[in-house]
Scaffold this motif. Structure first.
Motif, PDB file in Angstrom:
ATOM      1  N   TYR A 260       0.836  -1.195   0.000  1.00  0.00           N
ATOM      2  CA  TYR A 260       0.000   0.000   0.000  1.00  0.00           C
ATOM      3  C   TYR A 260       0.874   1.249   0.000  1.00  0.00           C
ATOM      4  CZ  TYR A 260      -3.758   3.198   1.224  1.00  0.00           C
ATOM      5  OH  TYR A 260      -4.671   4.231   1.220  1.00  0.00           O
ATOM      6  N   GLY A 261       0.676   2.124  -0.990  1.00  0.00           N
ATOM      7  CA  GLY A 261       1.467   3.345  -1.112  1.00  0.00           C
ATOM      8  C   GLY A 261       2.751   3.188  -1.903  1.00  0.00           C
ATOM      9  N   LYS A 262       3.087   1.956  -2.298  1.00  0.00           N
ATOM     10  CA  LYS A 262       4.344   1.723  -3.022  1.00  0.00           C
ATOM     11  C   LYS A 262       4.139   0.902  -4.302  1.00  0.00           C
ATOM     12  CE  LYS A 262       7.225   1.921   1.139  1.00  0.00           C
ATOM     13  NZ  LYS A 262       8.180   1.187   2.006  1.00  0.00           N
ATOM     14  N   ILE A 263       2.963   1.027  -4.882  1.00  0.00           N
ATOM     15  CA  ILE A 263       2.695   0.326  -6.138  1.00  0.00           C
ATOM     16  C   ILE A 263       3.478   0.970  -7.285  1.00  0.00           C
ATOM     17  CG2 ILE A 263       0.891  -0.350  -7.775  1.00  0.00           C
ATOM     18  CD1 ILE A 263       0.860  -1.844  -5.093  1.00  0.00           C
ATOM     19  N   GLY A 264       3.818   2.231  -7.135  1.00  0.00           N
ATOM     20  CA  GLY A 264       4.583   2.927  -8.174  1.00  0.00           C
ATOM     21  C   GLY A 264       5.895   2.244  -8.496  1.00  0.00           C
ATOM     22  N   ALA A 265       6.524   1.609  -7.504  1.00  0.00           N
ATOM     23  CA  ALA A 265       7.787   0.910  -7.746  1.00  0.00           C
ATOM     24  C   ALA A 265       7.582  -0.230  -8.744  1.00  0.00           C
ATOM     25  CB  ALA A 265       8.342   0.368  -6.430  1.00  0.00           C
ATOM     26  N   VAL A 266       6.481  -0.954  -8.605  1.00  0.00           N
ATOM     27  CA  VAL A 266       6.167  -2.049  -9.533  1.00  0.00           C
ATOM     28  C   VAL A 266       5.839  -1.491 -10.909  1.00  0.00           C
ATOM     29  CG1 VAL A 266       4.655  -4.025  -9.962  1.00  0.00           C
ATOM     30  CG2 VAL A 266       5.354  -3.479  -7.624  1.00  0.00           C
ATOM     31  N   ASN A 267       5.128  -0.375 -10.932  1.00  0.00           N
ATOM     32  CA  ASN A 267       4.805   0.300 -12.190  1.00  0.00           C
ATOM     33  C   ASN A 267       6.090   0.623 -12.960  1.00  0.00           C
ATOM     34  OD1 ASN A 267       4.306   2.528 -14.036  1.00  0.00           O
ATOM     35  ND2 ASN A 267       2.298   2.764 -13.079  1.00  0.00           N
ATOM     36  N   LEU A 268       7.049   1.253 -12.285  1.00  0.00           N
ATOM     37  CA  LEU A 268       8.302   1.639 -12.938  1.00  0.00           C
ATOM     38  C   LEU A 268       9.084   0.426 -13.426  1.00  0.00           C
ATOM     39  CD1 LEU A 268       9.405   4.417 -10.433  1.00  0.00           C
ATOM     40  CD2 LEU A 268       8.769   4.788 -12.823  1.00  0.00           C
ATOM     41  N   ALA A 269       9.195  -0.586 -12.576  1.00  0.00           N
ATOM     42  CA  ALA A 269       9.971  -1.774 -12.958  1.00  0.00           C
ATOM     43  C   ALA A 269       9.319  -2.504 -14.131  1.00  0.00           C
ATOM     44  CB  ALA A 269      10.113  -2.712 -11.755  1.00  0.00           C
ATOM     45  N   SER A 270       7.994  -2.567 -14.131  1.00  0.00           N
ATOM     46  CA  SER A 270       7.274  -3.251 -15.215  1.00  0.00           C
ATOM     47  C   SER A 270       7.444  -2.514 -16.538  1.00  0.00           C
ATOM     48  CB  SER A 270       5.788  -3.367 -14.860  1.00  0.00           C
ATOM     49  OG  SER A 270       5.599  -4.114 -13.682  1.00  0.00           O
ATOM     50  N   ARG A 271       7.309  -1.192 -16.494  1.00  0.00           N
ATOM     51  CA  ARG A 271       7.477  -0.390 -17.708  1.00  0.00           C
ATOM     52  C   ARG A 271       8.903  -0.525 -18.242  1.00  0.00           C
ATOM     53  NH1 ARG A 271       3.562   3.992 -18.017  1.00  0.00           N
ATOM     54  NH2 ARG A 271       5.139   5.391 -18.861  1.00  0.00           N
ATOM     55  N   ALA A 272       9.870  -0.535 -17.332  1.00  0.00           N
ATOM     56  CA  ALA A 272      11.263  -0.651 -17.754  1.00  0.00           C
ATOM     57  C   ALA A 272      11.560  -2.019 -18.360  1.00  0.00           C
ATOM     58  CB  ALA A 272      12.186  -0.398 -16.561  1.00  0.00           C
ATOM     59  N   ALA A 273      10.941  -3.058 -17.822  1.00  0.00           N
ATOM     60  CA  ALA A 273      11.134  -4.401 -18.368  1.00  0.00           C
ATOM     61  C   ALA A 273      10.646  -4.460 -19.812  1.00  0.00           C
ATOM     62  CB  ALA A 273      10.403  -5.432 -17.511  1.00  0.00           C
ATOM     63  N   PHE A 274       9.465  -3.853 -20.066  1.00  0.00           N
ATOM     64  CA  PHE A 274       8.963  -3.797 -21.442  1.00  0.00           C
ATOM     65  C   PHE A 274       9.870  -2.953 -22.329  1.00  0.00           C
ATOM     66  CE2 PHE A 274       4.373  -5.198 -20.860  1.00  0.00           C
ATOM     67  CZ  PHE A 274       4.478  -6.195 -21.818  1.00  0.00           C
ATOM     68  N   SER A 275      10.284  -1.810 -21.831  1.00  0.00           N
ATOM     69  CA  SER A 275      11.093  -0.901 -22.643  1.00  0.00           C
ATOM     70  C   SER A 275      12.474  -1.464 -22.952  1.00  0.00           C
ATOM     71  CB  SER A 275      11.232   0.455 -21.938  1.00  0.00           C
ATOM     72  OG  SER A 275       9.987   1.112 -21.857  1.00  0.00           O
ATOM     73  N   SER A 276      12.943  -2.378 -22.135  1.00  0.00           N
ATOM     74  CA  SER A 276      14.240  -2.998 -22.411  1.00  0.00           C
ATOM     75  C   SER A 276      14.116  -4.178 -23.366  1.00  0.00           C
ATOM     76  CB  SER A 276      14.914  -3.456 -21.107  1.00  0.00           C
ATOM     77  OG  SER A 276      14.182  -4.507 -20.502  1.00  0.00           O
ATOM     78  N   GLY A 277      12.873  -4.603 -23.665  1.00  0.00           N
ATOM     79  CA  GLY A 277      12.689  -5.603 -24.706  1.00  0.00           C
ATOM     80  C   GLY A 277      12.012  -6.892 -24.326  1.00  0.00           C
ATOM     81  N   ALA A 278      11.501  -7.023 -23.099  1.00  0.00           N
ATOM     82  CA  ALA A 278      10.825  -8.258 -22.703  1.00  0.00           C
ATOM     83  C   ALA A 278       9.580  -8.481 -23.550  1.00  0.00           C
ATOM     84  CB  ALA A 278      10.444  -8.202 -21.228  1.00  0.00           C
ATOM     85  N   GLY A 279       9.290  -9.749 -23.869  1.00  0.00           N
ATOM     86  CA  GLY A 279       8.112 -10.056 -24.679  1.00  0.00           C
ATOM     87  C   GLY A 279       6.827  -9.942 -23.902  1.00  0.00           C
ATOM     88  N   LEU A 280       6.840 -10.380 -22.644  1.00  0.00           N
ATOM     89  CA  LEU A 280       5.667 -10.349 -21.778  1.00  0.00           C
ATOM     90  C   LEU A 280       6.082  -9.876 -20.395  1.00  0.00           C
ATOM     91  CD1 LEU A 280       4.290 -13.882 -22.733  1.00  0.00           C
ATOM     92  CD2 LEU A 280       3.128 -11.733 -23.282  1.00  0.00           C
ATOM     93  N   VAL A 281       5.189  -9.159 -19.732  1.00  0.00           N
ATOM     94  CA  VAL A 281       5.446  -8.737 -18.357  1.00  0.00           C
ATOM     95  C   VAL A 281       4.177  -8.928 -17.539  1.00  0.00           C
ATOM     96  CG1 VAL A 281       6.084  -6.854 -16.804  1.00  0.00           C
ATOM     97  CG2 VAL A 281       7.157  -7.014 -19.060  1.00  0.00           C
ATOM     98  N   THR A 282       4.327  -9.581 -16.407  1.00  0.00           N
ATOM     99  CA  THR A 282       3.231  -9.739 -15.456  1.00  0.00           C
ATOM    100  C   THR A 282       3.649  -9.131 -14.132  1.00  0.00           C
ATOM    101  OG1 THR A 282       2.364 -11.774 -16.453  1.00  0.00           O
ATOM    102  CG2 THR A 282       1.851 -11.395 -14.132  1.00  0.00           C
ATOM    103  N   ALA A 283       2.771  -8.354 -13.541  1.00  0.00           N
ATOM    104  CA  ALA A 283       3.017  -7.793 -12.213  1.00  0.00           C
ATOM    105  C   ALA A 283       2.214  -8.590 -11.190  1.00  0.00           C
ATOM    106  CB  ALA A 283       2.615  -6.327 -12.164  1.00  0.00           C
ATOM    107  N   PHE A 284       2.877  -8.987 -10.112  1.00  0.00           N
ATOM    108  CA  PHE A 284       2.191  -9.672  -9.008  1.00  0.00           C
ATOM    109  C   PHE A 284       2.210  -8.716  -7.832  1.00  0.00           C
ATOM    110  CE2 PHE A 284       1.492 -12.304  -5.381  1.00  0.00           C
ATOM    111  CZ  PHE A 284       0.756 -13.400  -5.805  1.00  0.00           C
ATOM    112  N   VAL A 285       1.023  -8.228  -7.428  1.00  0.00           N
ATOM    113  CA  VAL A 285       0.932  -7.157  -6.434  1.00  0.00           C
ATOM    114  C   VAL A 285      -0.224  -7.422  -5.464  1.00  0.00           C
ATOM    115  CG1 VAL A 285       1.920  -5.384  -7.919  1.00  0.00           C
ATOM    116  CG2 VAL A 285      -0.544  -5.823  -8.004  1.00  0.00           C
ATOM    117  N   PRO A 286      -0.275  -6.678  -4.355  1.00  0.00           N
ATOM    118  CA  PRO A 286      -1.467  -6.738  -3.498  1.00  0.00           C
ATOM    119  C   PRO A 286      -2.679  -6.221  -4.273  1.00  0.00           C
ATOM    120  CG  PRO A 286       0.361  -5.625  -2.391  1.00  0.00           C
ATOM    121  CD  PRO A 286       0.754  -5.778  -3.821  1.00  0.00           C
ATOM    122  N   LYS A 287      -3.851  -6.484  -3.779  1.00  0.00           N
ATOM    123  CA  LYS A 287      -5.067  -6.068  -4.481  1.00  0.00           C
ATOM    124  C   LYS A 287      -5.124  -4.563  -4.721  1.00  0.00           C
ATOM    125  CE  LYS A 287      -8.345  -9.764  -3.330  1.00  0.00           C
ATOM    126  NZ  LYS A 287      -9.621 -10.104  -2.628  1.00  0.00           N
TER     127      LYS A 287
END
Length: 517
Positions: A260-287
Motif C-alpha cells: 500500500y502506497g508503493k505500487i509505483g515501484a512495480v509500475n516503474l519496474a514493469s514499464r522498464a522491463a517492457f522498454s528494455s525488450g521483454a516479450g511479456l510482463v506480469t506484475a504480481f501485487v497486493p489487491k
C-alpha cells in the motif's frame, strides 16, 4: 577497457623493453613526451608558470623528461626535486643528467619544509605532480605531506602524472592530507581502479589515458580483475532480433512486489522491463495495486495477492522466465514469511532489489536457496545490511567478492560508476549522472535487468548491459530536464534512444567533416 594492476603494469613495461629491444629509459622518454604533447596541444606556448615537482623514482623521471621538453620549447618552467629518500632509481638519475644539459638553472632540491616554504605558486599557475607513482608504498614524510597541502592551498591547476601522489593503487589511504588533490590525471596505458571508488575518486579530478606503446600482445592477452564498461564493451553483448521472431522469443518477466502506497515501484519496474525488450510482463501485487497498474500500463498483465495492502501469499499459475522481486515489497511479518517460503521453493531466475534485499540481510540463511547467478542490486545502505560494515572501499569489495563466490551470485554496487561484481571480477560502468539519485531509479534498473535476462542474456551480461543502458538513458534524458528535474520515468522514456545510440557513428570533428564534402 582493461584496468591493469600495478604488478601487471610493471610486467608490461618489462616485456615491452624485451620485445621491442629498448631500454627502460626509452619507455620513460615516451611517457614524458606524451605528457608534453598533451600540455603543448592545449597551451600552445602560453607563458603560464609551470611548476614541475619530481620525485626520485621513475615517476620523477617522467616529470624530468616533461620538464626538459617544456624548457626546450620555451615554456616558463621551474623544476623541483622532492628529495624524500636516499634511494634514486637509475632511470631517474639518467634523466636528471639530461635535464641539466638543456638548462643553466638546475632543478631546485627540496629536502625539508624550509626548502619549499618560500616557493610562490599563484592560483593561475600550473602544478605538475610527478612526485610518487605506482610504486608508492608508504606514508610520505611529514614535510612532503605539507608540500601537498601547499599545492591544494594555492588553488593552482594540478596535473597528476599516472596517479596523484600519496594514493595507493590497491589499498586505502589513512591520511587525506598526505595525498595530492589533482584537477586532472594523465594515466599511462590504462586507468586505475582507484579512479572509480568513492573514497579515492575525489583525488583524481578528470582523467585521460595516454598510450605509451606497451606491447600490444601483452595488453590483449592479459586477463585483468577489473574492466571499464563503455559502448565498445557492451556492443558485443547485444542480441539482434530475427525478422520472424515473436513475443514468446523474448521471455516473460514477473515483477513481484508492491505494498500500500508503493505500487509505483512495480509500475516503474514493469514499464522498464517492457522498454528494455521483454516479450511479456506480469506484475504480481497486493489487491490495492490492480486498478492503477491496469489503467496506467495496459501492456502489463496483473495478478493479485489475496490481501489488499501487502504480499501475503506468493502463488501463481504461470512460468515466468525471470522474476524481479522486492521493489516496494515492504517488510511486514506476513510478507517476510511468504518471501522466505517463496525462496525455499523457487527455481526461477531472480533479480532481487529493495525490501527483498532487506529481508535477505535479516535472514542470511536464505542466501543458500538462491538460484545460481541470482542478481542482487543493493544501494549502499542495503549493501551494508547484507555484508556488514566496511572501513574502506577495498574491504567492501573483498566482502562482496566473498559473498559472490560463496553463493554464486551477481552483485551490483549501485552508485556513481556502478560496479558489477561476479566472483573475483569487477565491471565498472561509465554511463550515468548525479540526476539518477532520485526515487524509483533503482526500480527502473531492476526492470531493465529482468527484461534483458528474459531475452536470453546471461545474468552477468544482463547486469553489465542493463547498468550501461540505464545510465545512458539517464544521460540522454538530461538534454531535456537537467540533473535536478530528472525523474525515474524520464529514464524509461529514453531507453529506446540508448539502444539506438549503440549503433551511432562517433561524431567527427568539424574540420574532418568539411574535408569530406
Amino acid at each position: 577497457m582493461k584496468l591493469f594492476s600495478k604488478e601487471q603494469i610493471y610486467e608490461g613495461d618489462k616485456l615491452t623493453s624485451e620485445r621491442q629491444n629498448i631500454a627502460s629509459t626509452e619507455l620513460m622518454e615516451r611517457a614524458g613526451t606524451q605528457i608534453f604533447n598533451w600540455i603543448h596541444a592545449r597551451m600552445q606556448g602560453a607563458q603560464v608558470p609551470i611548476h614541475v615537482f619530481c620525485g626520485i623514482g621513475n615517476n620523477g623521471g617522467n616529470g624530468l623528461v616533461l620538464a626538459r621538453h617544456l624548457i626546450t620549447h620555451g615554456y616558463n618552467v621551474v623544476t623541483y626535486i622532492v628529495n624524500c629518500s636516499d634511494k634514486r632509481t637509475q632511470d631517474f638519475l639518467i634523466n636528471y643528467d639530461h635535464i641539466k644539459n638543456v638548462t643553466k638553472k638546475w632543478p631546485e632540491m627540496l629536502s625539508c619544509k624550509d626548502d619549499f616554504k618560500a616557493i610562490e605558486i599563484g592560483k593561475d599557475d600550473i602544478i605538475v605532480d610527478a612526485v610518487f607513482g605506482l610504486g608508492f608504498n608508504r606514508e610520505p614524510n611529514n614535510w612532503v605531506a605539507e608540500l601537498f597541502q601547499k599545492f591544494k592551498a594555492s588553488k593552482a591547476f594540478t596535473l597528476a602524472i599516472d596517479i596523484p601522489s600519496g594514493l595507493y593503487t590497491d589499498e586505502a589511504i589513512e591520511d587525506e592530507s598526505a595525498v595530492v588533490f589533482a584537477n586532472y590525471t594523465l594515466s599511462f596505458q590504462s586507468p586505475k581502479l582507484v579512479f572509480f571508488l568513492p573514497d579515492t575518486a575525489k583525488f583524481i579530478g578528470q582523467w585521460e589515458v595516454l598510450d605509451i606503446g606497451i606491447d600490444r600482445e601483452y595488453l590483449v592477452q592479459t586477463e585483468t580483475k577489473a574492466e571499464l564498461i563503455s559502448k565498445l564493451e557492451v556492443l558485443p553483448l547485444y542480441k539482434p532480433r530475427e525478422k520472424f521472431s515473436h513475443k514468446g522469443d523474448f521471455g516473460h518477466v514477473m515483477i513481484l512486489g508492491g505494498s500500500y502506497g508503493k505500487i509505483g515501484a512495480v509500475n516503474l519496474a514493469s514499464r522498464a522491463a517492457f522498454s528494455s525488450g521483454a516479450g511479456l510482463v506480469t506484475a504480481f501485487v497486493p489487491k490495492c495495486g490492480y486498478q492503477s497498474l491496469q489503467s496506467s500500463i495496459p501492456e502489463v498483465m496483473v495478478l493479485t495477492d489475496s490481501t489488499e495492502t501487502h504480499i501475503s501469499d506468493i502463488n501463481f499459475d504461470l512460468e515466468p522466465t525471470v522474476i524481479g522481486i522486492g521493489v516496494g515489497l515492504g517488510t511486514t511479518e506476513e510478507t517476510v514469511k511468504t518471501f522466505k517460503e517463496f525462496l525455499k521453493n523457487n527455481k526461477t531466475q531472480l533479480v532481487i532489489d529493495a525490501d527483498g534485499l532487506n529481508i535477505l540481510s535479516q535472514h542470511k540463511t536464505l542466501l543458500k536457496h538462491l538460484p545460481k547467478q541470482t542478481v542482487l542490486t543493493p544501494h549502499p545502505k542495503e549493501l551494508e545490511r547484507l555484508v556488514g560494515k566496511w572501513s574502506n572501499d577495498f574491504e567492501k569489495l573483498e566482502k562482496i567478492q566473498a559473498l559472490s563466490n560463496e553463493y554464486d551470485v551477481v552483485v551490483l554496487i549501485k552508485g556513481a560508476n556502478s560496479i558489477t561484481v561476479y566472483k573475483d571480477k569487477l565491471y565498472i560502468n561509465t554511463t550515468g549522472n548525479p540526476g539518477m539519485a532520485t526515487a524509483g531509479s533503482g526500480d527502473v534498473l531492476t526492470g531493465i535487468i529482468s527484461g534483458l535476462i528474459a531475452q536470453g542474456y546471461t545474468p552477468l551480461s544482463a547486469t553489465i548491459f542493463g547498468v550501461y543502458l540505464h545510465g545512458k538513458s539517464a544521460d540522454i534524458s538530461l538534454k531535456n530536464c537537467g540533473f535536478e528535474s530528472l525523474m525515474a520515468s524520464n529514464i524509461i522514456k529514453t531507453i529506446g534512444e540508448a539502444y539506438i545510440d549503440l549503433f551511432k557513428e562517433p561524431e567527427q570533428p568539424k574540420k574532418e567533416q568539411e574535408e569530406q564534402k
